[in-house]
Design a protein around this motif. Sequence first.
Motif, short mmCIF file in Angstrom:
data_model
loop_
_atom_site.label_atom_id
_atom_site.label_comp_id
_atom_site.label_asym_id
_atom_site.label_seq_id
_atom_site.Cartn_x
_atom_site.Cartn_y
_atom_site.Cartn_z
N VAL A 37 0.88 -1.26 -0.09
CA VAL A 37 0.10 -0.13 0.21
C VAL A 37 0.93 1.20 -0.06
CG1 VAL A 37 -1.79 1.36 1.23
CG2 VAL A 37 -1.89 -1.13 1.35
N GLY A 38 0.79 2.19 -1.03
CA GLY A 38 1.25 3.42 -0.82
C GLY A 38 2.81 3.35 -1.47
N GLU A 39 3.18 2.25 -1.99
CA GLU A 39 4.55 2.07 -2.65
C GLU A 39 4.71 1.37 -3.73
OE1 GLU A 39 6.98 0.56 0.40
OE2 GLU A 39 5.56 -0.83 1.04
N GLN A 92 10.16 -0.72 -4.52
CA GLN A 92 10.27 0.29 -3.25
C GLN A 92 10.20 -0.86 -2.01
OE1 GLN A 92 7.50 3.38 -3.72
NE2 GLN A 92 8.98 4.68 -4.60
N PHE A 93 9.08 -1.63 -1.81
CA PHE A 93 9.02 -2.55 -0.97
C PHE A 93 10.13 -3.43 -0.63
CE2 PHE A 93 8.03 -6.79 0.62
CZ PHE A 93 7.71 -6.62 2.02
N VAL A 94 10.65 -4.08 -1.87
CA VAL A 94 11.86 -4.68 -1.92
C VAL A 94 13.11 -4.33 -1.33
CG1 VAL A 94 13.11 -6.31 -3.45
CG2 VAL A 94 10.71 -6.38 -3.99
N ASP A 95 13.34 -2.98 -1.75
CA ASP A 95 14.65 -2.34 -1.32
C ASP A 95 14.63 -2.03 0.33
OD1 ASP A 95 15.72 -2.48 -3.95
OD2 ASP A 95 14.72 -0.07 -4.40
N LYS A 96 13.45 -1.62 0.69
CA LYS A 96 13.16 -1.31 1.98
C LYS A 96 13.25 -2.73 2.84
CE LYS A 96 10.17 2.67 1.56
NZ LYS A 96 8.43 2.89 1.77
N ALA A 110 10.02 -13.76 -2.25
CA ALA A 110 9.79 -15.05 -3.03
C ALA A 110 8.89 -14.79 -4.34
CB ALA A 110 9.20 -16.09 -2.19
N LEU A 111 8.06 -14.01 -4.09
CA LEU A 111 6.84 -13.81 -5.22
C LEU A 111 6.33 -12.44 -5.29
CD1 LEU A 111 4.43 -16.86 -4.09
CD2 LEU A 111 6.43 -17.14 -5.70
N MET A 112 6.42 -11.89 -6.46
CA MET A 112 5.92 -10.38 -6.57
C MET A 112 4.86 -10.64 -7.52
SD MET A 112 9.77 -8.46 -7.05
CE MET A 112 10.67 -10.15 -7.45
N ASN A 113 3.67 -10.85 -6.88
CA ASN A 113 2.28 -11.43 -7.57
C ASN A 113 1.80 -10.29 -8.12
OD1 ASN A 113 2.60 -14.10 -6.94
ND2 ASN A 113 1.49 -13.88 -5.04
N SER A 114 1.42 -9.00 -7.61
CA SER A 114 0.82 -8.03 -8.27
C SER A 114 1.38 -6.61 -7.52
CB SER A 114 -0.66 -8.16 -7.93
OG SER A 114 -1.21 -7.91 -6.67
N PRO A 115 1.03 -5.51 -8.13
CA PRO A 115 1.42 -4.10 -7.49
C PRO A 115 0.80 -4.18 -5.95
CG PRO A 115 0.50 -3.75 -9.72
CD PRO A 115 0.39 -5.29 -9.45
#
Length: 381
Positions: A190-192, A196-200, A223-228
């Motif tokens: 949410v909101g990113e 950006q989440f992966v880096d954080k 492991a899984l980047m399923n959707s935004p």
Amino acid sequence: MRGSPLLHTVVKPRSAIFFPGQGIEYPGMLSGLLKSHPSLTNDGLETLYKALKSDEVPDAFNQISGLLTTENPTPQDEKLIHRTSISQPAIMLSSIITLQLANKWAEMSVELKDERPRIIQETLSDCTFMFGHSLGQVIAYVSAGVISLLEGLKIVRERGLAMESAANDTLALMNAESASQFGMISVPIVGETVAQFVDKFTEKAKQLKDNNAIDKSSILDVALMNSPKQVVVSGHVAALETVLEEMKRRRTTKLPVRIPFHSSLLRSTEQRMRNVVSNAGIEYNWPPRKNIKIIENYSLNSIESVDGLKDSIVKGCWEPVNWVGAVDYLNEKENVSTWIGIGAGSSVSAGLVEATLGKRKGTVISIDPLKSTEGWRVITR
């Protein structure tokens, strides 16, 4: 002097077929098809029998075929079907039978004016790209004719056994309390952006390890980047929860799995899987039929050779699935606007495609012939 006219290259809209991964399996996946299309289904089961004839588990065929065709599953069946070494060949077989049936159905629908049969027929006959979610990547290779169904079933059976072995070897070194904290966690975004989440997450995990807030040996992987809107992290759950709490992430969900799929733990499958794909008995038919391009779900590269395909199967055990990246790449760089999901549970993968496309134009259809008494059903999302 009049200048030369500007030349504009117009790229024709393209199509992609995609396949689901593990997690959509259920007992009786083939029971409906066995009634409505017995010849096609029995041919598939015969291929499964040949694939498992020399399996390390003597009763493997009876176990898996029984789970696939049962009409009255027991509570034990409901648990057993989710075992990785069982679900992977089960999903592959049901997906390929689905594709075979969809091809037959599309051929019979040639005179129909309805939009869905026309789109499906055109996509199945003139597909440009294929890709899959985790296990679905290997199913794509079979669907593109690079690997036979027989060899594909052998490969994913070994893939499942290798993953189970890797997890069991690790769990044997852990106490019961630690073992219960080994798995995967779904995280809403949410909101990113996902990137950006992966880096954080990566930065926070490193920081906590450096400060000895969590064990330096803890496995903490995206492991899984399923959707935004959704990412799944994998590894030691207690350590994962500490990282997410420090990041102030709420409403996370621990998934009901024991194996930390697509994590660095599964790098220990490498030698076994390299032996599997290098088996002299496996015949690789290159290039794919109709020169279909198969997109690797972690690097987003097109597979260009048999060696690249083998490497993809091996590394696909632990590399993260970048579903968001694959859909974005195909839509933005390759002008894909028609998306067809094949197999049981493909509506779930279709939902992830839709979520990634957002407001961008595109036709997303999933074909799931396993939920209908007629033996096929088209779900337009």
